[in-house]
Scaffold this active site. Structure first.
Site, short mmCIF file in Angstrom:
data_model
loop_
_atom_site.label_atom_id
_atom_site.label_comp_id
_atom_site.label_asym_id
_atom_site.label_seq_id
_atom_site.Cartn_x
_atom_site.Cartn_y
_atom_site.Cartn_z
CG HIS A 203 47.19 -3.78 20.74
ND1 HIS A 203 46.63 -4.29 19.56
CD2 HIS A 203 48.33 -3.11 20.37
CE1 HIS A 203 47.38 -3.73 18.44
NE2 HIS A 203 48.18 -3.10 18.94
CD GLU A 445 50.21 -1.14 10.71
OE1 GLU A 445 50.55 -1.58 11.77
OE2 GLU A 445 49.77 0.10 10.76
CG ASP A 469 49.18 -4.82 12.34
OD1 ASP A 469 48.31 -5.71 12.67
OD2 ASP A 469 48.95 -3.86 12.94
CB CYS A 516 57.60 1.38 15.65
SG CYS A 516 56.34 1.18 14.17
C1 PEP Z 1 52.62 -2.81 14.50
O1 PEP Z 1 51.92 -3.40 13.75
O2 PEP Z 1 53.79 -3.42 14.22
C2 PEP Z 1 52.70 -1.81 15.00
C3 PEP Z 1 53.46 -1.22 15.81
O3 PEP Z 1 51.47 -1.32 15.49
P1 PEP Z 1 50.36 -2.16 16.58
O4 PEP Z 1 51.15 -3.00 17.22
O5 PEP Z 1 49.83 -0.89 17.56
O6 PEP Z 1 49.41 -2.53 15.63
MG MG Z 2 50.08 -2.16 13.50
#
Ligand code: PEP
Ligand code: MG
Length: 595
Positions: A203, A445, A469, A516
């Site tokens: 993140h 995910e 994920d 996403c």
């Molecule tokens: C993902 O897991 O691809 C996602 C978009 O969520 P995050 O990166 O916030 O876990």
């Molecule tokens: Mg995720």
């Protein structure tokens, strides 16, 4: 000429990591301190020197108190009384006569240095507090450690890193940065950053994308080999930190920058067009957002809405939880700013690498497999309910949709929807308006969600694949761990099959499927996603113009053909080679990607 350097490494030296936010920047670096809070060494101190040690302690306590008072008044000015009250508790630790008395006795009876004694005693207190049932008291353990590290810094002569005196732009280099530290970087002065640890979808990396600054992570031990003031070139496309770049390197990068400038002009020309392939197939192209302040960037980059609003960032970097009113105001402001375009708010995905001090640290051996996202929300319905009510109330402010993260099976979805229905009934009886047709979708995910997508599709209005994920859970590769970064493989055949299965399940239920995760912003991956029949891509605003440009240069039919071929491939490398070749043919200038 490269400016003169006082570098720890002599001559040009290239550190290789993982590029996580595109762009090239050159300049002086500031190296963040490594953690100085390791245990101080035990030294023998003869009796006659004890008074000196006690004096050192007194002046460290006085200095720390002065430092805390300055911070407290700054916080009070910027954030208000309740936030600044945290420091009252910190100052009380400094005045705790039992603790201070015990440190003095420790020095006198054990004949040791005061920093060692202070560390031992403070740790003993913190440890004891950690074990008590009462949550409030448990949190005081963190206060003791926080204050103790300040006192120790004064005792050992290390200073806490304070970047506020720096007025010139800099590139930040450090061992690690947390997502909340990243979120609070000075946007004016921080021109890029580079860290030793981290992966492409950490993140911290994702935040760098939103800050629109080049960033490289996973540089292993780079931060130990550079010093503040070194001149570097940071290449966020290819994941390189070049210390003391030669004239030749600077010249080559000059060419790259020129190509990028030309491309920027082309990207601006298509800003207000749609993402349609040459043979007329349209992809919905939306943006990922972490902070309210990023909504302006969404409008600027030519997105058709927000495909992923990571609401958890409202919960980070603060001591108290945002209440319903605060959340309502934030969500409705974003929905209004984007109306009539859609905004998909993902409900709280706290946990794993996103730790909120307002919720408290959870000590878990495997946090990514643990108490995170929908699991946390279903266990803490008080927190979840507040968010759902705020989202429902905001739903009349624009085109708002809701999406649950980390759904692993139908029970979780049913339980979350049941709570949502309860919130709707409450609002109806309170005569509070909300959108009765609010669409609720889920993130796909976890492999178990793909395998049960047929059932989930009867209850969800859309699927959004979270590849960050999905890759880590399918391939059993920690997305933050640079040691296994080469196994984190977006074109692994297993992953392609899971995504294809999701799209097909979506089609059977006549619902749309988007992506996403960071893969949606990667040119080579995009050729595959389009060919699979993905309907929507949600990407970082920095990457969006490039992806639109690429889509407009591709033919849907050729991407479908490509997918037919790569689904037969046995190795991810074969897939990658073919996908990259298609990008090279269609849009040669944009091929700067990490996969
Ligand atoms: C993902 O897991 O691809 C996602 C978009 O969520 P995050 O990166 O916030 O876990
Ligand atoms: Mg995720």
């Amino acid at each position: 000429m490269a400016p003169v350097s006082n570098a720890a490494v002599k001559g040009e030296h290239i550190f290789r990591g993982i590029g996580v936010s595109p762009g090239v920047i050159r300049g002086r670096i500031v190296v963040m301190d490594h953690d100085h809070n390791e245990e101080p060494a035990r030294r023998h101190i003869p009796k006659e020197k004890h008074p000196d040690e006690i004096d050192r302690l007194q002046s460290a306590l006085t200095e720390t108190r002065r430092e805390l008072s300055v911070i407290q008044s700054q916080v009070q000015k910027n954030l208000g009384d309740s936030e600044s009250a945290i420091f009252d508790a910190h100052i009380l630790v400094l005045e705790d006569s039992t603790l201070i008395g015990e440190v003095k006795r420790f020095v006198e009876t054990e004949n040791v240095n005061v920093d060692y004694a202070f560390h031992e005693v403070a740790e003993k207190y913190a440890h004891a507090l950690e074990k008590v049932e009462d949550e409030y008291l448990r949190e005081r353990a963190a206060d003791i450690r926080d204050v103790a590290s300040r006192v120790l810094n004064h005792l050992t002569g290390h200073s806490q890193q304070d970047l506020s005196h720096i007025t010139e732009p800099y590139i930040l280099v450090g061992h690690d940065l947390t997502p909340s530290q990243t979120a609070s970087l000075d946007r004016e002065l921080t021109q890029g950053f580079a860290t030793d640890v981290g992966g492409k979808t950490s993140h911290t990396a994702i935040m760098a994308g939103s800050l629109r600054i080049p960033a490289v992570v996973g540089l292993k031990d780079a931060s130990e080999n550079v010093v503040t003031g070194d001149y570097v070139l940071l290449d966020g496309f290819n994941g390189l930190l070049v210390v003391n770049p030669t004239d030749q390197t600077l010249f080559e990068y000059g060419q790259l920058e020129k190509e990028q400038e030309d491309l920027q002009i082309k990207l601006l020309e298509i800003r207000d067009t749609k993402a349609v392939t040459l043979d007329g197939h349209e992809i919905m192209l939306s943006a990922n957002v972490e902070q309210i302040s990023d909504t302006a960037a969404v409008l600027d980059c030519g997105a058709q809405g927000i495909g992923l609003f990571r609401t958890e960032y409202l919960f980070l970097d603060r001591k108290t939880l945002p209440d319903e009113e605060e959340q309502y105001t934030s969500y409705s402001r974003v929905a209004q700013a984007l109306a009539p375009e859609p905004v998909i708010f993902r409900t709280l995905d706290i946990g794993a690498d996103k730790i909120s001090h307002a919720i408290g640290e959870t000590d878990e051996a495997n946090p990514f497999l643990g108490w995170r996202a929908i699991r946390f929300c279903l266990a803490r319905k008080d927190i979840f309910r507040t968010q759902l009510r705020a989202l429902l109330r905001a739903s009349i402010s624009g085109n708002l949709k809701v999406m649950y993260p980390m759904i692993s099976g139908v029970e979780e979805l049913d339980e979350a929807n049941a709570l949502l229905e309860e919130c709707k009934s409450e609002l109806r009886s309170e005569k509070t308006e909300f959108d009765e047709n609010l669409e609720v979708g889920i993130m796909i995910e976890i492999p178990s969600a793909v395998l049960t997508a047929d059932v989930l599709g009867t209850r969800a209005k859309f699927f959004s694949i979270g590849t960050n994920d999905l890759i880590q859970y399918t391939l059993a590769v920690d997305r933050l761990n640079e040691k296994v970064a080469d196994l984190y493989d977006p074109t692994h055949p297993a992953l392609l099959r899971l995504m294809q299965m999701t799209v097909e399940a979506g089609k059977r239920h006549r619902i749309w499927t988007g992506v996403c995760g960071e893969m949606a912003g990667d040119p080579a991956a995009v050729t595959l996603l389009i060919g699979m029949g993905i309907n929507e891509l949600s990407v970082a605003p920095t990457m969006l113009p490039q992806i639109k440009y690429l889509i407009r240069k591709l033919k849907y039919s050729e991407t479908q053909q490509l997918v037919q071929e790569v689904l037969e491939c046995e190795s991810s490398m074969d897939v990658l080679v073919q996908a990259r070749a298609m990008v090279q043919r269609a849009a040669p200038g944009i091929f700067h990607t990490a996969i």
